[in-house]
Every structure is written in C-alpha cells, then in structure tokens.
Design a protein around this motif. Structure first.
Motif, PDB file in Angstrom:
ATOM      1  N   ARG A   8       0.827  -1.212   0.000  1.00 52.82           N
ATOM      2  CA  ARG A   8       0.000   0.000   0.000  1.00 52.82           C
ATOM      3  C   ARG A   8       0.859   1.259   0.000  1.00 52.82           C
ATOM      4  N   GLY A   9       1.944   1.251   0.767  1.00 56.10           N
ATOM      5  CA  GLY A   9       2.823   2.416   0.800  1.00 56.10           C
ATOM      6  C   GLY A   9       3.445   2.697  -0.552  1.00 56.10           C
ATOM      7  N   VAL A  10       3.818   1.636  -1.270  1.00 55.63           N
ATOM      8  CA  VAL A  10       4.397   1.789  -2.612  1.00 55.63           C
ATOM      9  C   VAL A  10       3.354   2.357  -3.566  1.00 55.63           C
ATOM     10  N   ILE A  11       2.131   1.864  -3.455  1.00 58.16           N
ATOM     11  CA  ILE A  11       1.049   2.353  -4.324  1.00 58.16           C
ATOM     12  C   ILE A  11       0.776   3.835  -4.055  1.00 58.16           C
ATOM     13  N   ILE A  12       0.708   4.208  -2.776  1.00 57.22           N
ATOM     14  CA  ILE A  12       0.434   5.605  -2.418  1.00 57.22           C
ATOM     15  C   ILE A  12       1.576   6.509  -2.855  1.00 57.22           C
ATOM     16  N   ALA A  13       2.823   6.083  -2.626  1.00 61.80           N
ATOM     17  CA  ALA A  13       3.976   6.876  -3.060  1.00 61.80           C
ATOM     18  C   ALA A  13       3.971   7.045  -4.577  1.00 61.80           C
ATOM     19  N   SER A  14       3.646   5.987  -5.294  1.00 58.61           N
ATOM     20  CA  SER A  14       3.587   6.050  -6.761  1.00 58.61           C
ATOM     21  C   SER A  14       2.515   7.025  -7.216  1.00 58.61           C
ATOM     22  N   LEU A  15       1.363   6.999  -6.560  1.00 60.52           N
ATOM     23  CA  LEU A  15       0.267   7.907  -6.918  1.00 60.52           C
ATOM     24  C   LEU A  15       0.653   9.361  -6.703  1.00 60.52           C
ATOM     25  N   VAL A  16       1.349   9.644  -5.598  1.00 55.28           N
ATOM     26  CA  VAL A  16       1.771  11.024  -5.327  1.00 55.28           C
ATOM     27  C   VAL A  16       2.703  11.502  -6.433  1.00 55.28           C
ATOM     28  N   VAL A  17       3.675  10.676  -6.802  1.00 56.83           N
ATOM     29  CA  VAL A  17       4.626  11.057  -7.854  1.00 56.83           C
ATOM     30  C   VAL A  17       3.908  11.226  -9.196  1.00 56.83           C
ATOM     31  N   ILE A  18       3.006  10.300  -9.513  1.00 58.61           N
ATOM     32  CA  ILE A  18       2.263  10.370 -10.778  1.00 58.61           C
ATOM     33  C   ILE A  18       1.372  11.605 -10.821  1.00 58.61           C
ATOM     34  N   LEU A  19       0.693  11.894  -9.731  1.00 56.63           N
ATOM     35  CA  LEU A  19      -0.171  13.083  -9.670  1.00 56.63           C
ATOM     36  C   LEU A  19       0.650  14.356  -9.807  1.00 56.63           C
ATOM     37  N   TRP A  20       1.817  14.387  -9.169  1.00 57.11           N
ATOM     38  CA  TRP A  20       2.688  15.569  -9.263  1.00 57.11           C
ATOM     39  C   TRP A  20       3.118  15.782 -10.722  1.00 57.11           C
ATOM     40  N   LEU A  50       0.809  19.360  -4.038  1.00 55.37           N
ATOM     41  CA  LEU A  50       1.452  18.149  -4.565  1.00 55.37           C
ATOM     42  C   LEU A  50       2.966  18.190  -4.363  1.00 55.37           C
ATOM     43  N   PHE A  51       3.555  19.364  -4.450  1.00 61.40           N
ATOM     44  CA  PHE A  51       4.979  19.497  -4.148  1.00 61.40           C
ATOM     45  C   PHE A  51       5.246  19.069  -2.702  1.00 61.40           C
ATOM     46  N   THR A  52       4.392  19.522  -1.789  1.00 58.93           N
ATOM     47  CA  THR A  52       4.552  19.151  -0.386  1.00 58.93           C
ATOM     48  C   THR A  52       4.406  17.652  -0.209  1.00 58.93           C
ATOM     49  N   GLY A  53       3.434  17.057  -0.915  1.00 57.46           N
ATOM     50  CA  GLY A  53       3.263  15.611  -0.863  1.00 57.46           C
ATOM     51  C   GLY A  53       4.468  14.876  -1.413  1.00 57.46           C
ATOM     52  N   SER A  82      12.916  13.308  -3.707  1.00 58.91           N
ATOM     53  CA  SER A  82      13.757  14.426  -3.279  1.00 58.91           C
ATOM     54  C   SER A  82      14.346  15.164  -4.478  1.00 58.91           C
ATOM     55  N   PHE A  83      14.766  14.412  -5.495  1.00 61.63           N
ATOM     56  CA  PHE A  83      15.333  15.035  -6.688  1.00 61.63           C
ATOM     57  C   PHE A  83      14.265  15.811  -7.455  1.00 61.63           C
ATOM     58  N   LEU A  84      13.097  15.206  -7.634  1.00 60.70           N
ATOM     59  CA  LEU A  84      12.027  15.878  -8.360  1.00 60.70           C
ATOM     60  C   LEU A  84      11.553  17.131  -7.632  1.00 60.70           C
ATOM     61  N   TYR A  85      11.614  17.106  -6.326  1.00 64.81           N
ATOM     62  CA  TYR A  85      11.138  18.258  -5.549  1.00 64.81           C
ATOM     63  C   TYR A  85      11.965  19.507  -5.856  1.00 64.81           C
ATOM     64  N   ALA A 163       6.768  25.310  -6.055  1.00 69.19           N
ATOM     65  CA  ALA A 163       7.869  24.732  -5.276  1.00 69.19           C
ATOM     66  C   ALA A 163       8.270  25.671  -4.146  1.00 69.19           C
ATOM     67  N   PHE A 164       8.349  26.952  -4.463  1.00 70.84           N
ATOM     68  CA  PHE A 164       8.718  27.950  -3.460  1.00 70.84           C
ATOM     69  C   PHE A 164       7.659  28.050  -2.364  1.00 70.84           C
ATOM     70  N   LEU A 165       6.392  28.107  -2.761  1.00 69.89           N
ATOM     71  CA  LEU A 165       5.308  28.185  -1.773  1.00 69.89           C
ATOM     72  C   LEU A 165       5.275  26.941  -0.887  1.00 69.89           C
ATOM     73  N   SER A 166       5.603  25.807  -1.476  1.00 63.13           N
ATOM     74  CA  SER A 166       5.619  24.554  -0.727  1.00 63.13           C
ATOM     75  C   SER A 166       6.630  24.587   0.412  1.00 63.13           C
ATOM     76  N   THR A 167       7.757  25.276   0.207  1.00 60.22           N
ATOM     77  CA  THR A 167       8.756  25.343   1.276  1.00 60.22           C
ATOM     78  C   THR A 167       8.190  26.058   2.499  1.00 60.22           C
ATOM     79  N   PHE A 168       7.365  27.081   2.275  1.00 60.37           N
ATOM     80  CA  PHE A 168       6.717  27.766   3.391  1.00 60.37           C
ATOM     81  C   PHE A 168       5.709  26.845   4.073  1.00 60.37           C
ATOM     82  N   GLN A 169       4.951  26.099   3.277  1.00 61.02           N
ATOM     83  CA  GLN A 169       3.959  25.183   3.826  1.00 61.02           C
ATOM     84  C   GLN A 169       4.625  24.132   4.717  1.00 61.02           C
TER      85      GLN A 169
END
Length: 231
Positions: A8-20, A50-53, A82-85, A163-169
């Motif tokens: 489940r963790g792999v599926i959720i992590a994959s979804l976050v990356v795909i959505l981003w 999504l950046f925060t995710g 981390s690289f994509l972020y 990306a910049f706004l996400s750092t504040f979040q």
C-alpha cells in the motif's frame, strides 16, 4: 496479510509522484496563463500541495515507511521524490533528518534555529542549511531544458512558484509551528506540539504532518496513517 496491503505504501507513493508529474504537465500544456484566469491560481495551489506531498514521500523514504524492511525500495522512492522536488540530495536529507529526530528543538537539531524564533529568520536559516551549489546547478539545467518546450512564464508560475510556496507550507507546519518556543512540559520529550484533531484540515494543510508530536512518537508510521495515531 495481502500483497496489496503490504504494498500500500508503494502504491500511495507512486500515486503522489504520478499526480505531481501529471498535474505539472497538464498545467504546462493546457492552462491559459492570464492574470484574470482564476484557474491559474487554483492550479498553483494544487501544485503547491502536490509538491509538499512529493517532499513528504521522500521523507517517508528516509524513515523506511514506503515499504517496511525494503531499504532499496525506500531509497529509490526517496531519492526520486527528493530530486524531483528541487534537486535535493536524499542522502544529505536523511542524515540531517536523523539528527532532527535525535535532538529535536535543540542546538544539535539542524532544523532548529537557536538564535531566533522569528519566522523569517528561522526560515532563511533553515533553507540556507539545505541549499547547495549542486542543487542550484541542477535546477538551472532543468529550467533551461524544459524551456525548450515551455515558456518561461509557464515554468515560473506552475513549477517554480509552487515549489517555493511549498517550502513555506512544509516549514510552517512541519518545523516552525511544532518546534518553536516555549517548549512546554506536554511537548516533551520531543519538544514538539501537535495540531488539534481535524483530519481534513490536517491533510490539506500538510499531509497530516501537523500531527507532529505523533510523528516523533511514531516515526515508523507513514504520513497516510498518522491520523490513526492521533488520539
């Protein structure tokens, strides 16, 4: 335990990356860039979230919670997220984050600002500690490569600004609000406070990361199960 539950963790992590990736590409390809277009601002907010995710997915990789007992899977997802972020080094992040958990809210904590509790002083101190020349070069190269296909205005509004706004979040909900002084008795031993129980707001504000005392109490719990730890 079913394989789906184990993964489940792999599926959720994959979804976050795909959505981003998917939302970023949609914005760069389809969204009309105009000051009077309200959809632009909505897409900026969605991409910020999504950046925060994406960062928190990398964070779960640091804790080995994307797929427990599978260091390779956690490192692959953590490194990619981390690289994509923002071209971040997963190895450096993991090393500093371990120090944060070992010494939260103390001078030994790389995320803590001992000299000032001012939001902006702490924020810029925090950012400076993680910024590297390598990261700046990577982002500059990516910007110029993407500039072959997309206009600068699109890249700035729908990639750089979120990306910049996400750092504040992340900084406010994951560092400043939980760990700022005064450090009260109920915050010990993690020198961390937590937000009131409200799972919708907890997710929208920072992917349940505002349940920060719970995260320090149970660092082996992935972000998507932190709400279950909250009492």
């Amino acid at each position: 335990m079913s394989d789906n539950y184990k993964n489940r963790g792999v599926i959720i992590a994959s979804l976050v990356v795909i959505l981003w990736i998917g939302h970023l590409l949609y914005g760069l390809l389809e969204v009309e860039i105009a000051a009077d277009n309200p959809w632009v601002y909505l897409h900026i907010l969605v991409q910020t979230h999504l950046f925060t995710g994406l960062f928190i997915t990398g964070h779960d990789g640091m804790h080995g919670t994307i797929k427990p007992h599978s260091p390779v899977i956690n490192k692959v997802f953590g490194t990619a997220a981390s690289f994509l972020y923002a071209g971040l080094s997963f190895t450096k992040l993991k090393k500093n984050h371990q120090k944060h958990h070992n010494h939260p809210g103390t001078p030994e904590d790389p995320d803590y600002c001992e000299r000032s509790q001012n939001f902006f002083v702490w924020y810029f101190t925090f950012m400076w500690r993680y910024l590297t020349i390598w990261q700046i070069l990577v982002m500059a190269v990516l910007f110029n490569v993407l500039g072959v296909w997309f206009s600068e205005s699109r890249l700035i509004l729908l990639w750089i600004v979120p990306a910049f706004l996400s750092t504040f979040q992340m900084f406010y909900f994951g560092v400043y609000a939980p760990h700022k002084q005064p450090h009260l008795n109920q915050m010990m031993p993690y020198r961390s406070r937590t937000m009131n129980k409200n799972h919708i707001w907890a997710f929208l504000s920072c992917w349940f990361f505002g349940y920060h005392y719970e995260h320090h109490q149970s660092p082996w719990t992935p972000w998507w199960k932190l709400h279950a730890v909250k009492k």
